[in-house]
Design a protein around this motif. Structure first.
Motif, PDB file in Angstrom:
ATOM      1  N   PRO A  18      58.302  63.972  55.612  1.00  0.00           N
ATOM      2  CA  PRO A  18      56.944  64.490  55.370  1.00  0.00           C
ATOM      3  C   PRO A  18      56.789  65.858  56.033  1.00  0.00           C
ATOM      4  CG  PRO A  18      56.872  62.213  56.101  1.00  0.00           C
ATOM      5  CD  PRO A  18      58.287  62.672  56.272  1.00  0.00           C
ATOM      6  N   THR A  19      56.140  66.767  55.327  1.00  0.00           N
ATOM      7  CA  THR A  19      55.950  68.117  55.856  1.00  0.00           C
ATOM      8  C   THR A  19      54.504  68.558  55.658  1.00  0.00           C
ATOM      9  OG1 THR A  19      56.625  69.089  53.740  1.00  0.00           O
ATOM     10  CG2 THR A  19      58.334  68.852  55.421  1.00  0.00           C
ATOM     11  N   VAL A  31      56.409  62.167  49.181  1.00  0.00           N
ATOM     12  CA  VAL A  31      56.954  62.258  47.823  1.00  0.00           C
ATOM     13  C   VAL A  31      57.351  60.871  47.345  1.00  0.00           C
ATOM     14  CG1 VAL A  31      57.800  64.609  48.260  1.00  0.00           C
ATOM     15  CG2 VAL A  31      59.351  62.655  48.520  1.00  0.00           C
ATOM     16  N   THR A  32      57.505  60.757  46.025  1.00  0.00           N
ATOM     17  CA  THR A  32      57.988  59.503  45.456  1.00  0.00           C
ATOM     18  C   THR A  32      59.502  59.580  45.258  1.00  0.00           C
ATOM     19  OG1 THR A  32      57.792  57.915  43.654  1.00  0.00           O
ATOM     20  CG2 THR A  32      57.539  60.240  43.066  1.00  0.00           C
ATOM     21  N   THR A  48      58.125  55.774  48.877  1.00  0.00           N
ATOM     22  CA  THR A  48      58.296  57.115  49.436  1.00  0.00           C
ATOM     23  C   THR A  48      59.655  57.304  50.102  1.00  0.00           C
ATOM     24  OG1 THR A  48      57.341  56.522  51.580  1.00  0.00           O
ATOM     25  CG2 THR A  48      55.814  57.322  49.867  1.00  0.00           C
ATOM     26  N   GLY A  49      60.396  56.220  50.297  1.00  0.00           N
ATOM     27  CA  GLY A  49      61.718  56.352  50.899  1.00  0.00           C
ATOM     28  C   GLY A  49      61.712  56.561  52.398  1.00  0.00           C
ATOM     29  N   ILE A  50      60.557  56.337  53.037  1.00  0.00           N
ATOM     30  CA  ILE A  50      60.503  56.490  54.498  1.00  0.00           C
ATOM     31  C   ILE A  50      59.782  55.308  55.143  1.00  0.00           C
ATOM     32  CG2 ILE A  50      60.573  59.027  54.472  1.00  0.00           C
ATOM     33  CD1 ILE A  50      57.493  58.835  55.191  1.00  0.00           C
ATOM     34  N   ALA A  51      60.131  55.063  56.387  1.00  0.00           N
ATOM     35  CA  ALA A  51      59.439  54.100  57.249  1.00  0.00           C
ATOM     36  C   ALA A  51      59.198  54.811  58.574  1.00  0.00           C
ATOM     37  CB  ALA A  51      60.283  52.844  57.442  1.00  0.00           C
ATOM     38  N   ASP A 110      58.357  64.345  43.478  1.00  0.00           N
ATOM     39  CA  ASP A 110      56.993  64.864  43.351  1.00  0.00           C
ATOM     40  C   ASP A 110      56.147  64.448  44.542  1.00  0.00           C
ATOM     41  OD1 ASP A 110      57.490  66.062  40.911  1.00  0.00           O
ATOM     42  OD2 ASP A 110      56.412  64.554  39.719  1.00  0.00           O
ATOM     43  N   ARG A 111      55.305  65.359  44.995  1.00  0.00           N
ATOM     44  CA  ARG A 111      54.360  65.044  46.061  1.00  0.00           C
ATOM     45  C   ARG A 111      53.250  64.173  45.474  1.00  0.00           C
ATOM     46  NH1 ARG A 111      52.822  70.779  48.098  1.00  0.00           N
ATOM     47  NH2 ARG A 111      52.981  71.102  45.868  1.00  0.00           N
ATOM     48  N   ILE A 112      53.010  63.017  46.099  1.00  0.00           N
ATOM     49  CA  ILE A 112      52.052  62.064  45.526  1.00  0.00           C
ATOM     50  C   ILE A 112      50.883  61.732  46.447  1.00  0.00           C
ATOM     51  CG2 ILE A 112      53.691  60.992  43.951  1.00  0.00           C
ATOM     52  CD1 ILE A 112      53.955  58.706  46.082  1.00  0.00           C
TER      53      ILE A 112
END
Length: 161
Positions: A18-19, A31-32, A48-51, A110-112
């Motif tokens: 995340p930025t 992002v997705t 989002t692929g992150i925790a 894409d930023r969601i």
């Protein structure tokens, strides 16, 4: 604005962290990791692929992106979504297409949504028989006005044209 350290794990090695787009921004872009097409009125849960691991006393809130709302009618079903400090799973975003006619297409990367990290207080609830009075009392759900339906009478008693 003060900084807080947040541990983050990439569940998808290609996803960006995340930025913040600009100095002073409250929300960091999420992002997705998948492609998705939503027809009018449809919703989807996008990964989002992150925790993350938040410190105690903090929570993360997933907010809609104003550009997606303005251009495509996209919002979040449970805006804002809450990520508690103890949650360690993947952050997922529940998007909805409010456009009545056009589908919206998301592509991987894409930023969601935006992730806002905030300090939160824990409440101690005390049951009482009566609450203390206030100027507002139990007024809510539009009790202060500010919205008039189209065609409603104006203040002089005439219909707006």
């Amino acid at each position: 604005m003060s900084d807080v350290d947040v541990l983050i794990r990439r569940l998808d090695p290609e996803v960006p962290l995340p930025t913040y787009a600009h100095p002073g921004d409250a929300g960091a872009d999420l992002v997705t990791t998948v492609d998705a097409k939503l027809g009018p009125g449809e919703r989807a849960v996008l990964p989002t692929g992150i925790a993350i691991a938040l410190p105690d006393g903090y929570a993360a809130f997933v907010h809609p992106r104003s550009g997606l709302a303005a251009k495509y009618g996209v919002s979040l079903v449970n805006a804002p979504g809450t990520v508690d400090a103890g949650y360690r799973g993947e952050i997922k975003v529940i998007v909805v297409n409010h456009d009545p006619r056009e589908p919206v297409v998301f592509r991987r990367g894409d930023r969601i949504a935006q992730l806002v990290i905030q300090k939160v207080e824990r409440a101690r609830f005390h049951e009482v028989a009566e609450l203390p009075g206030s100027a507002r009392a139990d007024g809510g759900f539009g009790s202060t006005g500010g919205y008039r339906a189209a065609g409603a009478d104006n203040e002089q008693g005439r219909e707006e044209t």
